[in-house]
Design a protein around this motif. Structure first.
Motif, PDB file in Angstrom:
ATOM      1  N   MET A   1       3.270  66.368  -1.499  1.00 23.59           N
ATOM      2  CA  MET A   1       3.066  65.427  -2.567  1.00 23.59           C
ATOM      3  C   MET A   1       1.817  65.834  -3.327  1.00 23.59           C
ATOM      4  O   MET A   1       0.824  66.243  -2.744  1.00 23.59           O
ATOM      5  CB  MET A   1       2.891  64.025  -2.006  1.00 23.59           C
ATOM      6  CG  MET A   1       2.779  63.013  -3.092  1.00 23.59           C
ATOM      7  SD  MET A   1       2.493  61.378  -2.480  1.00 23.59           S
ATOM      8  CE  MET A   1       0.781  61.547  -2.098  1.00 23.59           C
ATOM      9  N   ALA A   2       1.883  65.694  -4.629  1.00 22.64           N
ATOM     10  CA  ALA A   2       0.736  66.054  -5.454  1.00 22.64           C
ATOM     11  C   ALA A   2       0.227  64.823  -6.196  1.00 22.64           C
ATOM     12  O   ALA A   2       1.001  64.081  -6.778  1.00 22.64           O
ATOM     13  CB  ALA A   2       1.133  67.137  -6.452  1.00 22.64           C
ATOM     14  N   THR A   4      -2.486  64.028  -9.140  1.00 23.60           N
ATOM     15  CA  THR A   4      -3.345  64.600 -10.159  1.00 23.60           C
ATOM     16  C   THR A   4      -4.196  63.474 -10.730  1.00 23.60           C
ATOM     17  O   THR A   4      -3.673  62.407 -11.057  1.00 23.60           O
ATOM     18  CB  THR A   4      -2.511  65.226 -11.291  1.00 23.60           C
ATOM     19  OG1 THR A   4      -1.609  66.164 -10.718  1.00 23.60           O
ATOM     20  CG2 THR A   4      -3.397  65.921 -12.303  1.00 23.60           C
ATOM     21  N   SER A  18      -1.752  60.466 -11.558  1.00 20.34           N
ATOM     22  CA  SER A  18      -0.302  60.586 -11.628  1.00 20.34           C
ATOM     23  C   SER A  18       0.165  61.236 -10.326  1.00 20.34           C
ATOM     24  O   SER A  18      -0.579  61.983  -9.692  1.00 20.34           O
ATOM     25  CB  SER A  18       0.142  61.391 -12.849  1.00 20.34           C
ATOM     26  OG  SER A  18      -0.374  62.697 -12.797  1.00 20.34           O
ATOM     27  N   VAL A  19       1.392  60.916  -9.949  1.00 22.61           N
ATOM     28  CA  VAL A  19       1.897  61.318  -8.639  1.00 22.61           C
ATOM     29  C   VAL A  19       3.205  62.070  -8.806  1.00 22.61           C
ATOM     30  O   VAL A  19       4.071  61.667  -9.574  1.00 22.61           O
ATOM     31  CB  VAL A  19       2.146  60.072  -7.760  1.00 22.61           C
ATOM     32  CG1 VAL A  19       2.612  60.467  -6.377  1.00 22.61           C
ATOM     33  CG2 VAL A  19       0.911  59.201  -7.689  1.00 22.61           C
ATOM     34  N   THR A  20       3.341  63.170  -8.067  1.00 24.73           N
ATOM     35  CA  THR A  20       4.596  63.905  -7.997  1.00 24.73           C
ATOM     36  C   THR A  20       5.051  63.870  -6.541  1.00 24.73           C
ATOM     37  O   THR A  20       4.460  64.530  -5.687  1.00 24.73           O
ATOM     38  CB  THR A  20       4.402  65.372  -8.435  1.00 24.73           C
ATOM     39  OG1 THR A  20       3.818  65.382  -9.732  1.00 24.73           O
ATOM     40  CG2 THR A  20       5.725  66.112  -8.451  1.00 24.73           C
ATOM     41  N   PRO A  21       6.062  63.042  -6.241  1.00 24.84           N
ATOM     42  CA  PRO A  21       6.487  62.930  -4.841  1.00 24.84           C
ATOM     43  C   PRO A  21       7.299  64.152  -4.419  1.00 24.84           C
ATOM     44  O   PRO A  21       8.122  64.648  -5.167  1.00 24.84           O
ATOM     45  CB  PRO A  21       7.350  61.670  -4.828  1.00 24.84           C
ATOM     46  CG  PRO A  21       7.848  61.537  -6.214  1.00 24.84           C
ATOM     47  CD  PRO A  21       6.818  62.163  -7.109  1.00 24.84           C
ATOM     48  N   ASP A  22       7.009  64.649  -3.264  1.00 25.80           N
ATOM     49  CA  ASP A  22       7.863  65.638  -2.608  1.00 25.80           C
ATOM     50  C   ASP A  22       7.775  65.369  -1.109  1.00 25.80           C
ATOM     51  O   ASP A  22       8.565  64.631  -0.585  1.00 25.80           O
ATOM     52  CB  ASP A  22       7.541  67.079  -3.017  1.00 25.80           C
ATOM     53  CG  ASP A  22       6.053  67.404  -2.984  1.00 25.80           C
ATOM     54  OD1 ASP A  22       5.300  66.737  -2.272  1.00 25.80           O
ATOM     55  OD2 ASP A  22       5.642  68.336  -3.679  1.00 25.80           O
ATOM     56  N   SER A  57       6.830  56.739  -5.621  1.00 22.09           N
ATOM     57  CA  SER A  57       8.209  57.050  -6.031  1.00 22.09           C
ATOM     58  C   SER A  57       8.363  57.375  -7.509  1.00 22.09           C
ATOM     59  O   SER A  57       9.156  58.229  -7.884  1.00 22.09           O
ATOM     60  CB  SER A  57       9.135  55.896  -5.665  1.00 22.09           C
ATOM     61  OG  SER A  57       8.728  54.716  -6.336  1.00 22.09           O
ATOM     62  N   ASN A  58       7.603  56.698  -8.369  1.00 26.38           N
ATOM     63  CA  ASN A  58       7.780  56.927  -9.811  1.00 26.38           C
ATOM     64  C   ASN A  58       6.462  56.903 -10.603  1.00 26.38           C
ATOM     65  O   ASN A  58       6.483  56.847 -11.824  1.00 26.38           O
ATOM     66  CB  ASN A  58       8.748  55.898 -10.393  1.00 26.38           C
ATOM     67  CG  ASN A  58       8.277  54.475 -10.196  1.00 26.38           C
ATOM     68  OD1 ASN A  58       7.134  54.226  -9.835  1.00 26.38           O
ATOM     69  ND2 ASN A  58       9.174  53.534 -10.429  1.00 26.38           N
ATOM     70  N   SER A  59       5.343  56.913  -9.920  1.00 27.75           N
ATOM     71  CA  SER A  59       4.000  56.934 -10.526  1.00 27.75           C
ATOM     72  C   SER A  59       3.699  55.692 -11.371  1.00 27.75           C
ATOM     73  O   SER A  59       2.801  55.696 -12.195  1.00 27.75           O
ATOM     74  CB  SER A  59       3.809  58.205 -11.361  1.00 27.75           C
ATOM     75  OG  SER A  59       2.437  58.519 -11.482  1.00 27.75           O
TER      76      SER A  59
END
Length: 132
Positions: A1-2, A4, A18-22, A57-59
């Motif tokens: 997960m990132a 930023t 901001s979030v990038t889920p992985d 899940s969706n920032s």
């Protein structure tokens, strides 16, 4: 997960995360952006913080002291979700920290207030303003 953060070190302005889920963590994940030099918070303290909270899940931002007037919020650490209590304990005044909170250390299967769904992973960017 990132995660930023637009503004990593100016504690007079909102962080803009901001979030990038992985890959999602199973336990609380803590990253210091700014290490403070003031008093250290413990789970027994009352603290004043500025924060921004987003759903992984969706920032989507679900809460922000910055957007509610920019006034720090005060609360006893012993009376908040485990992710906040554990994530702010050990932090020093003047610090900014990212907390990635898994559901069992957040609001769990019940969610919260219609804005946090059940079993949600959460991201908070927290500035520790004062330890009382």
């Amino acid at each position: 997960m990132a995660v930023t953060v637009e503004n990593t070190d100016d504690l007079t302005r909102a962080p803009g995360a901001s979030v990038t889920p992985d890959t999602l963590p199973n336990d609380l994940d803590i990253t210091d952006l700014v290490v403070g030099g003031g008093a250290e918070a413990t789970h027994r303290d009352t603290v004043q913080v500025q924060y921004e909270g987003k759903l992984v899940s969706n920032s989507t931002e679900f809460d922000s002291s910055w957007r509610r007037g920019g006034t720090p919020v005060e609360f006893p650490l012993g009376q908040v979700i485990d992710g906040f209590k554990l994530g702010i304990s050990g932090m020093r005044e003047g610090g900014r920290r990212i907390l990635v909170v898994p559901p069992h250390q957040g609001y769990g299967p019940q969610g919260a207030g219609g804005v946090i769904p059940p079993n949600a992973h959460l991201v908070f960017v927290v500035d520790l303003v004062k330890v009382n």
